[in-house]
Write a protein that holds these residues in place. Structure first.
Motif: not given
Length: 807
Positions: A221-230, A246-261
């Motif tokens: 579930h967490l992988s799907v949510v992370f992948g969906l919002f990423y 690369r900065g955009y990619g890292i920022a988006i990854m961190l935002i997706a991680a926060m949503i998953t959290l």
């Protein structure tokens, strides 16, 4: 997990010194010693105080964590204990401040409670020790894995802080809408991790399809949510930002991680969710710092972090299931398999005609699809076998249909169900906030919520349809006995050796095949064991070559199972309270684990609940059994008794002598069915709840009472076990069936002293758990659950209040 005990507090400095000494020269040994040190320290911090056996009434402040169950009058819930000064020592202050401790409480006719509230409780608490039997659910082990150190009943309570958590507020506004949908229980489980609304029928369907992991929020579930919002955020970034770096990619990854959290927070941060979140965060951290470790490194890092943060996680079944699943996936999915592409380089030239280039893309898509299906199948059959065996070890069941069903379930949930449910929830949450700002009426808000969640509910209907179909599939849930389990494990080792033979030339082929054949012998012998036993059972008197008597731990009650091969006899059925019964909790799982396929007789001593409570369930589970009782059993079994407790009969070569009731008392305890077993070598006397008058009547009747093994009358009450009766029986072993720290104080110390003063070995199911006696021509042997069958540290007696000596 196989240690008999953990290190006591005074040993911890010594272990710490050994770690430092071995760190440079023998790092592996240092790691092992550190593991012993860490889990022992964690244990000492969690179980600082243990108490006398009797429950104790104390006051404490605690925060409501979660609701476990409720009915019309009672509620069960978990609370987190809030430490309060003063502390008796610096170690106690550090332990209580850094290790969270929980109580499992029950409350009759409670006030309205919600997670997040803080209460001042006055409760009667006792230790977490629970019933211990083979095949049954080990609640004590489960409590330790959840850091629950005591259980008790609330007597008084005062609300201190009524503020509830944000999660609970969201649940409160969403739950009424979800309740209107046919699959609202699954929606609630997927969004909030709340499985309390799942019915018993739904749970049974999930068990028999192996789909329980789909409604328990975990790595999938967490992988799907992370992948969906990423993916969504990356798509928006490419649409609205011309220059990508690369900065955009890292920022988006961190935002997706926060949503998953945040999703993990909504799910209540269950143990499986915490592990999956930890692994996801490690992956994000490795990516941000450009440490692209291989998958095995990340798995080991996650395993290390989980056990460092909570070493008791290893007592959870979910811990083993999730990490074994990841291991199997890493073994099944190899990079070289994923990088295989068809040789289409001759078609890549842009000068080729449009049709040729289209054909190239179609061929590439076709080969990638086939490759994806092959990888999915290779993962699924390995998961089904590996997790199926682990499920058999942990729960004693296997689900043969889980292979093909999960081939449908997992892709559907990954691609459709979870994304649709989460997008619907996010849309609903945003809509709710907007409507609140516009001050719209609750009816309008609820109606919009129904419209939003309609598609989410629709996405689950194919899944639910397949769940209902499983009710009609043959062998949907197969019970695995201990003998079959060991045979299957040997078979798996044999297959593993044959697989490894291809990579090793150390021995000749005949050696590998010879060892494999020997390892396959147990499953061959087990296959023919049942038919052999049926053909060689003796029905002659006193010719039973080997049989067992299992005195089960059913708390404050009585249940005895006699076993001869695959045949069984039950004496008393334990208590039942509403929908709960010890027959379902202990007796039926035990019988399945021991491989008993035929219950020939069910003997019920008398009509007290702690003896007859499970008869209704047992009569349905074993409809071909014959019921023996001296009272009307039709209200319980829906059929009359086969015979009364009179006379004699033979069962599998064992003489069953029913000692007649010549007292004819109005006391139902004295009406108990007294049964004497005799195999020609050893005798056993089962006495029910008889008291002193019935004991004297048996003595006056000049009956043969002598027996090597005696079931102590009336659980060790002072109304029974008169010196004259003990002298007449002359037992070598006296077994008292009574719950640990029960409200009656059974068995009474002075009563058990009568047996001990005569040199009689005394055993107590509340202390020893299940007590099994094996009878042969040479005599009998005794094995208890806590000290012989499963003598592990987490199965010891756990009290509450005074210090526990771990050594």
């Amino acid at each position: 997990m196989l240690w008999p005990s953990l290190a006591p507090l005074w040993c911890l400095p010594i272990l710490c010194l050994l770690v430092l000494l071995c760190l440079k020269k023998i790092p592996f040994l240092a790691g092992g010693i550190f593991a012993a040190l860490w889990i022992s320290l964690f244990f000492q911090c969690l179980y600082l105080h243990q108490n006398a056996e009797k429950p104790e009434r104390i006051q404490f402040k605690a925060q409501i964590v979660s609701l476990v169950s409720q009915n019309s009058d009672w509620i069960s819930f978990d609370v987190r204990v809030l430490p309060t000064a003063p502390y008796s020592s610096y170690f106690e202050a550090m332990a209580l401040s850094n290790v969270q401790r929980y109580y499992r409480l029950t409350w009759q006719k409670p006030a309205k409670i919600e997670p997040g509230q803080i209460w001042q409780f006055n409760a009667r608490l006792k230790g977490i020790s629970s019933i211990q039997n083979q095949g049954g659910f080990n609640q004590q082990k489960s409590f330790i894995s959840q850091h629950i150190i005591a259980k008790g009943r609330v007597k008084q309570a005062e609300l201190i802080n009524s503020s509830t958590s944000i999660r609970q507020a969201i649940i409160d506004i969403t739950a009424p809408i979800l309740a209107r949908f046919s699959e609202g229980d699954i929606l609630r489980a997927l969004i909030f991790g709340d499985k309390s609304q799942l019915s018993e029928q739904r749970w049974q369907q999930l068990r028999q399809t192996g789909a329980g992991h789909l409604v328990a929020i975990s790595g999938l579930h967490l992988s799907v949510v992370f992948g969906l919002f990423y993916s969504l955020l990356m798509l928006l970034s490419r649409l609205f930002v011309a220059t990508q770096h690369r900065g955009y990619g890292i920022a988006i990854m961190l935002i997706a991680a926060m949503i998953t959290l945040g999703y993990g927070y909504l799910s209540g941060f269950a143990v499986a969710t915490q592990r999956a979140l930890l692994m996801m965060l490690l992956l994000v951290i490795f990516t941000v710092v450009k440490q692209y470790n291989n998958s095995w490194d990340r798995l080991l890092y996650a395993l290390c972090m989980v056990l460092l943060l909570d070493p008791f996680a290893m007592l959870s079944a979910g811990f083993w299931l999730s990490f074994l699943a990841l291991t199997i996936i890493l073994l099944a999915v190899k990079p070289e398999r994923l990088n295989v592409e068809p040789n289409l380089t001759h078609l890549h030239d842009k000068a080729q005609p449009v049709l040729v280039r289209a054909k190239t893309k179609l061929n590439r898509f076709y080969h990638q699809t086939v490759l994806g299906l092959k990888v999915l199948w290779s993962i699924q059959w390995r998961l089904a076998i590996g997790l199926g065996l682990l499920q058999a070890v942990l729960f004693g069941t296997m689900t043969p249909h889980s292979i093909w069903l999960n081939l449908l379930f997992v892709p559907w949930f990954s691609v459709v169900a979870i994304p649709v449910v989460m997008l619907s929830f996010c849309l609903w949450l945003g809509t709710f906030v907007l409507m609140q700002l516009l001050a719209l009426s609750p009816s309008v808000i609820n109606e919009s919520g129904e419209n939003i969640f309609y598609i989410a509910n629709l996405s689950l209907e194919p899944f639910v349809w397949l769940l209902s179909l499983s009710d009609y599939l043959p062998y949907s849930l197969v019970k695995v006995t201990e003998q079959w389990l060991m045979a299957l494990l040997f078979l798996c080792i044999a297959l593993g050796l044959l697989h490894y033979r291809r990579y090793s030339s150390r021995y000749r082929s005949w050696v590998w095949y010879g060892v494999a054949v020997l390892l396959c012998l147990p499953i061959v012998l087990q296959t023919y064991a049942a038919s052999w036993q049926e053909g060689h059972v003796s029905h002659q008197p006193n010719t039973a070559p080997q049989w067992q008597m299992h005195v089960l731990d059913v708390a404050q009650g009585m249940a005895v199972v006699l076993q001869h091969g695959q045949h069984g006899l039950i004496y008393d059925t334990g208590a039942a309270y509403g929908d709960f019964s010890y027959a379902a909790r202990a007796i039926v799982p035990f019988i399945a684990a021991k491989g008993i396929t035929s219950i020939d007789y069910i003997v019920v001593s008398h009509a007290d609940n702690d003896h007859v409570g499970g008869l209704s369930l047992l009569s349905k589970t074993y409809p071909n059994s014959h019921i023996i009782a001296d009272f009307n059993v039709e209200p319980y079994a829906k059929r009359p008794a086969y015979q009364t407790c009179r006379g004699k009969l033979w069962w599998q070569g064992i003489e069953l002598q029913f000692l007649d009731d010549t007292l004819h008392s109005d006391n139902d305890n004295d009406q108990s069915c007294v049964l004497r077993l005799d195999d020609g070598k050893t005798a056993v006397l089962l006495t029910g709840d008889i008291e002193a008058p019935r004991e004297q009547a048996l003595l006056n009747a000049d009956l043969t009472l002598a027996a090597e093994v005696l079931l102590v009358p009336h659980h060790g009450s002072r109304t029974s076990s008169t010196p004259a009766f003990i002298e007449a029986v002359q037992p070598q072993v006296a077994i008292a069936t009574a719950g640990f720290a029960n409200q009656y104080g059974f068995p009474k110390e002075d009563v058990m002293a009568r047996y001990q003063d005569l040199g009689i070995v005394t055993l107590h199911t509340g202390h020893q758990g299940q007590i099994s006696l094996s009878f042969t021509e040479k005599g009998y042997k005794i094995a208890t659950y806590r000290h012989h069958l499963a003598p592990f540290w987490y199965n010891q007696l756990f009290k509450f209040g005074e210090r526990l000596k771990a050594e």
